[in-house]
Design an enzyme around this catalytic site. Structure first.
Site, mmCIF file in Angstrom:
data_model
loop_
_atom_site.group_PDB
_atom_site.id
_atom_site.type_symbol
_atom_site.label_atom_id
_atom_site.label_comp_id
_atom_site.label_asym_id
_atom_site.label_seq_id
_atom_site.Cartn_x
_atom_site.Cartn_y
_atom_site.Cartn_z
ATOM 1 C CG HIS A 1 -55.880 -30.087 109.316
ATOM 2 N ND1 HIS A 1 -56.383 -30.019 110.590
ATOM 3 C CD2 HIS A 1 -55.705 -28.805 108.921
ATOM 4 C CE1 HIS A 1 -56.515 -28.748 110.936
ATOM 5 N NE2 HIS A 1 -56.112 -28.001 109.943
ATOM 6 C CD GLU B 1 -52.916 -29.130 111.146
ATOM 7 O OE1 GLU B 1 -52.677 -28.797 109.984
ATOM 8 O OE2 GLU B 1 -53.404 -28.350 111.986
HETATM 9 C C1 BG6 Z 1 -54.456 -25.130 110.659
HETATM 10 C C2 BG6 Z 1 -53.844 -23.780 110.376
HETATM 11 O O1 BG6 Z 1 -53.749 -26.102 109.957
HETATM 12 O O2 BG6 Z 1 -55.813 -25.147 110.207
HETATM 13 C C3 BG6 Z 1 -54.675 -22.706 111.061
HETATM 14 O O3 BG6 Z 1 -52.502 -23.747 110.830
HETATM 15 C C4 BG6 Z 1 -56.133 -22.808 110.628
HETATM 16 O O4 BG6 Z 1 -54.139 -21.427 110.756
HETATM 17 C C5 BG6 Z 1 -56.629 -24.211 110.871
HETATM 18 O O5 BG6 Z 1 -56.905 -21.878 111.343
HETATM 19 C C6 BG6 Z 1 -58.075 -24.453 110.432
HETATM 20 O O6 BG6 Z 1 -58.268 -24.082 109.125
HETATM 21 P P1 BG6 Z 1 -59.717 -24.137 108.507
HETATM 22 O O7 BG6 Z 1 -59.596 -23.651 107.091
HETATM 23 O O8 BG6 Z 1 -60.158 -25.582 108.563
HETATM 24 O O9 BG6 Z 1 -60.588 -23.258 109.354
#
Ligand code: BG6
Length: 300
Positions: free
Chosen positions: A169, A272
């Protein structure tokens, strides 16, 4: 959890050392001829990567939590075994548990060209099996040089098949998100998470002018993040990945996230490397799947 005294055997003088970061979290610090990096054992989370002569490539929030069991906001969270909220289990942790477990360093070394190589593993335990009743081994190889290479292997060590989703990510640091473009997704179909998960078709180049949360499926293509402000392009090449996510929270969502500064959203864009939704994977007992991403900065 490995202690600093146990990690001393992995040290490479002047290149790789280990210390305690915020809240005492153990981290690896790399300072090689071609690049510098910081990686937390909590989540095997690469938080900083900087090729020599470049600005930071990764964004990390000044408001991030640094606590075992909590995700770090920014860098490269490892997402496994589900992506986003778990289907039929909204009470389970968002994006799975790999990003909040403490990983084990197995190997550390340096290639002849100076690239620093770190290999981490994570296995199932009582806590993971209570959420997801499967045995697995994750192996994460991080190669830090002029180019950054990340490789996540998932092995099914149980005696029945399992399905999973995964992501590297990556949060990229950008000068101003409204000014960047992303190419490589022309014609790709995506689920628009800001529009009731409607399925849409992309047209290049992607520009960010509002909250953007797109899960592209069936795409193996590399993406290029063009950043005129920083006068650079970040090339994101991948293998073993059929999905890509592009995410920026924009103003309201940024304000609602406790571990993200209200004014930080213009400075980041996530591109990502993923297998999720239509591209969920299945693994037979004993089988391994590998997903790779290579990140390269090109000056304009
Ligand atoms: C992204 C998602 O990968 O991660 C989003 O597509 C999400 O929907 C974002 O808000 C962040 O997620 P988190 O759990 O780290 O707040």
């Amino acid at each position: 959890m490995q202690l600093l005294t146990e990690l001393a055997r992995f040290e490479i003088p002047d290149v790789l050392r280990f210390d305690a970061g915020p809240s005492g979290l153990v981290r690896a610090r790399v300072s090689a001829a071609d690049a510098a990096a910081v990686l937390y054992f909590n989540g095997a989370h690469l938080a900083e990567y900087q090729p020599v002569g470049e600005d930071d490539v990764l964004f990390t929030s000044g408001k991030s939590a640094y606590e075992v069991g909590k995700p770090i906001r920014g860098g490269v969270p490892i997402i496994f075994p589900w992506f986003g909220p778990r289907k039929d289990h909204p009470e389970h942790p968002m994006h799975g548990f790999a990003r909040t477990k403490v990983w084990t360093l197995r190997e550390a070394g340096q290639d002849p060209d100076g690239t620093v190589v770190l290999i981490f593993t994570l296995h199932d335990d009582e806590q993971t099996r209570a959420l997801w009743p499967h045995s697995f081994e994750l192996r994460y190889t991080v190669r830090i040089g002029q180019v950054l290479q990340l490789s996540l292997e998932v092995k099914n060590t149980s005696d029945a098949p399992f399905s999973f989703e995964e992501a590297l990510h990556t949060y990229f640091f950008v000068d101003s998100v409204q000014d960047v473009t992303v190419t490589g997704l022309d014609g790709a179909e995506y689920y628009d998470k800001t529009d009731g998960l409607k399925r849409k078709t992309e047209t290049d180049p992607v520009k960010i002018a509002a909250e953007t949360d797109r899960l592209y499926v069936n795409t193996k293509s590399a993406c290029v993040l063009d950043d005129p402000g920083f006068e650079r392009q970040i090339v994101v090449e991948k293998a073993g990945s059929d999905s890509t996510v592009v995410w920026n929270p924009w103003i309201a969502k940024a304000a609602a996230m406790p571990d993200f500064g209200d004014e930080e959203w213009p400075s980041m864009l996530c591109i990502e490397t993923v297998n999720a939704a239509d591209n969920t994977l299945s693994l037979d007992p004993g089988a391994t799947h590998r997903m790779d991403v290579t990140i390269r900065v090109e000056r304009k």
